[in-house]
Design a protein around this motif. Sequence first.
Motif, PDB file in Angstrom:
ATOM      1  N   UNK A 180      -7.838  -2.844   5.204  1.00  0.00           N
ATOM      2  CA  UNK A 180      -6.428  -2.480   5.005  1.00  0.00           C
ATOM      3  C   UNK A 180      -5.966  -2.858   3.606  1.00  0.00           C
ATOM      4  N   UNK A 181      -6.393  -4.041   3.149  1.00  0.00           N
ATOM      5  CA  UNK A 181      -5.999  -4.517   1.825  1.00  0.00           C
ATOM      6  C   UNK A 181      -6.569  -3.598   0.731  1.00  0.00           C
ATOM      7  N   UNK A 182      -7.853  -3.260   0.872  1.00  0.00           N
ATOM      8  CA  UNK A 182      -8.512  -2.402  -0.132  1.00  0.00           C
ATOM      9  C   UNK A 182      -7.843  -1.028  -0.196  1.00  0.00           C
ATOM     10  N   UNK A 183      -7.604  -0.417   0.973  1.00  0.00           N
ATOM     11  CA  UNK A 183      -6.976   0.923   1.005  1.00  0.00           C
ATOM     12  C   UNK A 183      -5.575   0.883   0.419  1.00  0.00           C
ATOM     13  N   UNK A 184      -4.845  -0.164   0.723  1.00  0.00           N
ATOM     14  CA  UNK A 184      -3.478  -0.269   0.216  1.00  0.00           C
ATOM     15  C   UNK A 184      -3.449  -0.379  -1.300  1.00  0.00           C
ATOM     16  N   UNK A 185      -4.341  -1.227  -1.858  1.00  0.00           N
ATOM     17  CA  UNK A 185      -4.383  -1.390  -3.321  1.00  0.00           C
ATOM     18  C   UNK A 185      -4.868  -0.101  -4.006  1.00  0.00           C
ATOM     19  N   UNK A 186      -5.874   0.565  -3.389  1.00  0.00           N
ATOM     20  CA  UNK A 186      -6.420   1.797  -3.969  1.00  0.00           C
ATOM     21  C   UNK A 186      -5.344   2.879  -4.016  1.00  0.00           C
ATOM     22  N   UNK A 187      -4.593   3.006  -2.935  1.00  0.00           N
ATOM     23  CA  UNK A 187      -3.523   4.006  -2.892  1.00  0.00           C
ATOM     24  C   UNK A 187      -2.449   3.689  -3.923  1.00  0.00           C
TER      25      UNK A 187
END
Length: 570
Positions: A226-233
């Motif tokens: 969730x953290x990775x996807x949020x930062x990538x977005x």
Amino acid sequence: MLQELSIKNFAIIDELYLSIEKGLTVLTGETGAGKSIIIDAVNLLVGGRGSSEFVRHGEKKAEIEGLFILNDESHPCYNRANEFGIDIEEGMIILHRDISITGKSVCRINGKLVTISILREIGSTLIDIHGQHEHQELMNETHHLRLLDQYGGREIKTALDNYRVIYKQYEQIASKLKGLSENEQQMAHRLDLIQFQLQEIQKANLQIDEDIILMEEKKKLMNFERLFDSLKTSYGALQGEQKGLDWIGLVMSQLETTAEIEPDYEPLLESVSNCFYILEDAASTIRNDLDSLEFNPERLNEIESRLNEMNQLKRKYGGTLQDILEYSSKIEEEIETIINRESHIDKLQITLAQLQKDLYLEAKQLSDLRKKWSKKLMNAIHSELKQLYMDKTVFEVKFIHSVEEYKNEMDPPFRKDGLDFVEFYISTNPGEPLKPLNKVASGGELSRMMLALKTIFSKHQGITSIIFDEVDTGVSGRVAQAIGEKIYQVSEHSQVLCISHLPQVAAMADTHLFIMKETIDGRTRTKVKTLKLEEKINEVSRMIAGVEITDKALEHAQELLQLAYAKKFT
């Protein structure tokens, strides 16, 4: 003082409400009307022994409630209430007790549920009930030392406080010495145990707040995706063609042209430029974080294992890492003490010997003051007894045990209150030996003796209300008049409720309550009436003459009331 009293379904009382004034309140009435029942109810209200027999026939429970007003902030009730976590607001304390038909009691103080023992503790500071045959505080020799100390006031209190400061140190050292002098086998077992515990704690190499830091890292790892996807977005929305920074850069470029034409737009240009550079820095930070993010399932297992180790230690040695480390320091010190046991015993014995010397000196000073004040107390008691026509009675404060007995002892039996043990002794007739106060046999003499003591101690005990239940039994004539006057003197320092059959006592009342029985629908119930002056004259006349009230009895009653008024207000 006891300001309001409510009694429901208690014995022959169906419902009774009393508003009680300060000063002396006398309760009179025919035998069996319910005077003593009211006192029984008050006794239960302050922790007396209950029984299902008190519940009125046909009812499920009896209820008693009393409102007390404390006018003195130093009243001992405040300290007792504070010990049990009971709040007293605006100097009011309400005691409530229910007794069910099964005999079970429910007690409340200011709305808080309490045990009967707590109710009794609080109640003992509010009301002292003295009946003709009861062993009250003054009849209990274990209370005599405290009463003498109260009579001595601030002088004895200061000396006693000084003594107790050293006594507390003495107790602590004596306890440590006793612990070190216990069975060597037990000591060896204790040493093995705490050495193992210390080794276990030290092996864990705990750091303050380490568990909090690990929990945060665990949360991060468990939510990695969730953290990775949020930062990538977030990064994608800011950086790239036709993305956030492109559009804001376009706005900044256009505003530069606008500001060249119209300088008033320069502040707006500056605001947009600041936002652009802030967002550019944010995008750079997000990119760096994305580059550094790495999911490590092994690290998550390591954290789980470490947290589990900490939780195991918490279950054994304390709720937090700080508690565990404090316990570690404590047992480390204990290990050193046990290993060097002989050396510590020698040091503690030297310290204890010095404390014993200091404590003995304080105890001696305290005892000397007590002996000084005991002479003053004896003189005061003799003066009171003389007024009660017991001028031949001898009263003595006898020091059963005193400091001098222990002068040469290596280890005197120090107690919280010193080394003295005192008891009140009296001799009521010339030639008779002094005897303990609780051995006095005559009811009339006992009543007068108690009144003399109450007159003096009511000024020092801090009791809110005192109840006398027929303490005037067995006296008459001038002695009865003296008892009436003495009870009134007690009421000048504490509210007094008194059941009496003596017209001399009734005449001294500030408030006169007449207790009567009536039968309604085949059921007997008790009623209480506050007497006005004419009614009071008639009741005192009845007490003088018996059933038939004569003109002479009325005349005598008026004379008694006039004499009482003169005694009270001149």
